[in-house]
Scaffold this motif. Sequence first.
Motif, PDB file in Angstrom:
ATOM      1  N   GLY A   1       0.939  -1.099  -0.116  1.00 48.69           N
ATOM      2  CA  GLY A   1      -0.253  -0.026   0.027  1.00 48.69           C
ATOM      3  C   GLY A   1       0.619   1.232  -0.010  1.00 48.69           C
ATOM      4  N   VAL A   2       1.788   1.293   0.804  1.00 45.66           N
ATOM      5  CA  VAL A   2       2.747   2.375   1.164  1.00 45.66           C
ATOM      6  C   VAL A   2       3.657   2.732  -0.419  1.00 45.66           C
ATOM      7  CG1 VAL A   2       4.659   3.271   1.912  1.00 45.66           C
ATOM      8  CG2 VAL A   2       2.836   2.523   3.416  1.00 45.66           C
ATOM      9  N   GLY A   3       4.072   1.492  -1.019  1.00 47.32           N
ATOM     10  CA  GLY A   3       4.675   1.614  -2.078  1.00 47.32           C
ATOM     11  C   GLY A   3       3.912   2.124  -3.512  1.00 47.32           C
ATOM     12  N   VAL A   4       2.297   1.929  -3.525  1.00 45.32           N
ATOM     13  CA  VAL A   4       1.604   2.168  -4.411  1.00 45.32           C
ATOM     14  C   VAL A   4       1.285   3.638  -4.146  1.00 45.32           C
ATOM     15  CG1 VAL A   4      -1.026   1.966  -4.924  1.00 45.32           C
ATOM     16  CG2 VAL A   4       0.353   0.019  -4.649  1.00 45.32           C
ATOM     17  N   TYR A   5       1.401   4.290  -2.977  1.00 50.38           N
ATOM     18  CA  TYR A   5       0.834   5.543  -2.507  1.00 50.38           C
ATOM     19  C   TYR A   5       2.341   6.438  -2.980  1.00 50.38           C
ATOM     20  CZ  TYR A   5       1.757   9.340   0.502  1.00 50.38           C
ATOM     21  OH  TYR A   5       2.033  10.547   1.106  1.00 50.38           O
ATOM     22  N   LEU A   6       3.608   5.794  -3.005  1.00 50.90           N
ATOM     23  CA  LEU A   6       4.688   6.529  -3.318  1.00 50.90           C
ATOM     24  C   LEU A   6       4.637   6.674  -4.831  1.00 50.90           C
ATOM     25  CD1 LEU A   6       7.337   5.246  -0.850  1.00 50.90           C
ATOM     26  CD2 LEU A   6       6.284   7.504  -0.638  1.00 50.90           C
ATOM     27  N   ASP A   7       4.095   5.846  -5.670  1.00 53.18           N
ATOM     28  CA  ASP A   7       3.849   5.623  -7.079  1.00 53.18           C
ATOM     29  C   ASP A   7       2.952   6.721  -7.473  1.00 53.18           C
ATOM     30  OD1 ASP A   7       6.164   4.311  -7.490  1.00 53.18           O
ATOM     31  OD2 ASP A   7       5.155   2.228  -8.074  1.00 53.18           O
ATOM     32  N   GLY A   8       2.004   7.128  -6.347  1.00 56.84           N
ATOM     33  CA  GLY A   8       0.891   7.825  -7.038  1.00 56.84           C
ATOM     34  C   GLY A   8      -0.411   7.108  -7.539  1.00 56.84           C
ATOM     35  N   ARG A   9      -0.309   6.098  -7.402  1.00 61.31           N
ATOM     36  CA  ARG A   9      -1.274   5.096  -7.887  1.00 61.31           C
ATOM     37  C   ARG A   9      -2.599   4.684  -7.020  1.00 61.31           C
ATOM     38  NH1 ARG A   9       1.190   1.264 -11.296  1.00 61.31           N
ATOM     39  NH2 ARG A   9      -0.947   0.103 -11.250  1.00 61.31           N
ATOM     40  N   THR A  10      -3.422   5.630  -6.760  1.00 59.19           N
ATOM     41  CA  THR A  10      -4.368   5.766  -5.819  1.00 59.19           C
ATOM     42  C   THR A  10      -5.439   4.757  -6.079  1.00 59.19           C
ATOM     43  OG1 THR A  10      -5.447   7.555  -6.836  1.00 59.19           O
ATOM     44  CG2 THR A  10      -4.330   8.219  -4.895  1.00 59.19           C
ATOM     45  N   ARG A  11      -5.493   4.383  -7.193  1.00 57.86           N
ATOM     46  CA  ARG A  11      -6.942   3.545  -7.261  1.00 57.86           C
ATOM     47  C   ARG A  11      -6.226   2.067  -7.258  1.00 57.86           C
ATOM     48  NH1 ARG A  11     -12.344   4.124  -8.280  1.00 57.86           N
ATOM     49  NH2 ARG A  11     -13.190   1.999  -9.094  1.00 57.86           N
ATOM     50  N   ALA A  12      -5.001   2.010  -7.542  1.00 59.69           N
ATOM     51  CA  ALA A  12      -4.483   0.377  -7.479  1.00 59.69           C
ATOM     52  C   ALA A  12      -4.572  -0.026  -6.059  1.00 59.69           C
ATOM     53  CB  ALA A  12      -2.779   0.362  -7.560  1.00 59.69           C
ATOM     54  N   TYR A  13      -4.901   0.857  -4.772  1.00 60.59           N
ATOM     55  CA  TYR A  13      -5.069   0.257  -3.543  1.00 60.59           C
ATOM     56  C   TYR A  13      -6.036  -0.601  -3.421  1.00 60.59           C
ATOM     57  CZ  TYR A  13      -2.897   4.608  -1.527  1.00 60.59           C
ATOM     58  OH  TYR A  13      -1.947   5.490  -0.782  1.00 60.59           O
ATOM     59  N   TRP A  14      -7.043  -0.534  -4.338  1.00 57.48           N
ATOM     60  CA  TRP A  14      -8.543  -1.053  -4.296  1.00 57.48           C
ATOM     61  C   TRP A  14      -8.242  -2.564  -4.365  1.00 57.48           C
ATOM     62  CZ3 TRP A  14     -13.501   1.619  -6.080  1.00 57.48           C
ATOM     63  CH2 TRP A  14     -13.645   2.860  -5.343  1.00 57.48           C
ATOM     64  N   LEU A  15      -7.113  -3.015  -5.075  1.00 59.19           N
ATOM     65  CA  LEU A  15      -6.734  -4.344  -5.386  1.00 59.19           C
ATOM     66  C   LEU A  15      -6.039  -5.201  -4.303  1.00 59.19           C
ATOM     67  CD1 LEU A  15      -5.937  -4.105  -9.227  1.00 59.19           C
ATOM     68  CD2 LEU A  15      -7.949  -5.093  -8.104  1.00 59.19           C
TER      69      LEU A  15
END
Lengths: 84, 412
Positions: free
Chosen positions: B348-362
């Motif tokens: 989740g933190v990696g996704v956040y740092l990449d700016g991929r907010t919607r990818a959290y959902w998966l």
Amino acid sequence: MRMVPNPMTFIVLFLGVSSFILIMLLPAFLELKKPRDAGPRTIMNNIVTIPQLPTIMEDEKIVLDQALRQKIASIIAFLPNLEA
Amino acid sequence: MTAYLIRHYVFTLAVLNHTSRRKKAAVTTKNEAYQPPVSILIPAHNEERVIGRILQGMTKLTYPKNKMQVIVIDDASTDNTGETAEGYAKSHNYIKVIHRKQGEGGKGKASALNIGLKQAQGEIIFCFDADYYPQSDIIEKLVAEFTDPKVGAVQGRVTVLNEPQNLVTRLVALERIGGYRVDQQARDSLGLITQFGGTVGGFRRSLLESLDGWDESILAEDTDLTFRVYLAGYKIRYVNDAECYEEAVENWRDYWKQRYRWAKGHMQCAFKHSLKVLKSSNLRFREKLDGLLLLNVYFMPVLVPLSWIVGVLLFFSHPPQWFSIFWALIPFSLYSFVGNFAPFFEVGVGVYLDGRTRAYWLIPLLIFAFLYNVPICTKALADLLISKILGKNCNHWDKTVHTGNGNSYIIN
């Protein structure tokens, strides 16, 4: 003495766990059905890097590389002459 | 297991701290003046669908071509891999193709890389898998780290190219984000054991030769080399800015094959290096600790089914007194449900740092990938132990099939 679990406990447990799993996975199913994520991640080419200052410490003095001195001199030459 | 739990949180916090510090720094400097001759090894066994893509990527590299040598090792391919590579070699004099015949080749990646190493002339030896596609200035970014004489190897970031394809590729992409953006970055920032991932990385030629190249008896030749580099007193640096696309496995069958190979190879490395890591005078305490955690990570999923079975048995039976010792396994069961949210947090933190907010959902779907890893690792351990007892060779390289579907995602 062994405690016999109440059948109601099982039902509540089953419903509780099922609901939890459903709620937890719901966003994922929504995203899979209608993806809004912009993936794959776009990798950036040619990120500008600045040449490291090749400095040598000699007797507490910083000596700049000759090539770098010339580079700095050529940059300064573009600046307006404030004295004129 | 508690150690792994703590490690996940420490890594995540370290990366958050590292990123905020980098944001504060105005400019990141890299020494562009350092441009030694490099050799890039590309082992390829039946890769006709993707070999053209990586060679096209090689022609677009901005590194001076007179200081670059690309060696394709056509490893006993039965398709058009060799012909496609030869086509590029004819039009680009820095590309060279080594053909291995049936019988002498096809024995795995380590064997092919060793053949390539014999022909390599560069000071720095890079390796890229055939299904990869590098960013154009990746070599400059990676090479810059070698100005430090203590650095023996370097690792870049892997990004999944065919991510939108299906559920499997999406989950692999999330795993990669956690593995590279957080795990590798944290290891690098904290001065721990940065792992060479087998591709998108390079070594000092002198070091690689002194270590006798890649060990062909180990399935995870990358992890093996990682530890040999550290045991020799060198470091591996991770460069998050140096990114390269990979084509992820597209179905659960290929996922099994790939992870089974990783798990078995990693376990081989654990048997080979654990004691050496403990005894090494070249490693600090924290490196030893991280090294042992890294080496033994694939044993953890094996404990999970064991604890589940014992848990169920204990619940439904009235066990004899001696059996009560197995109550100790209950915490493992608990960990497998609760503790494993730590790696999800990491992703989740990696996704956040990449700016991929919607990818959290998966992210919750990663639980299925984790559950799938349980039988994979269990089988890998069982097969490894059986082959050790029977004295059989267990190093069959089950190749991952690459379809070339990632080509459609490349933006030129």
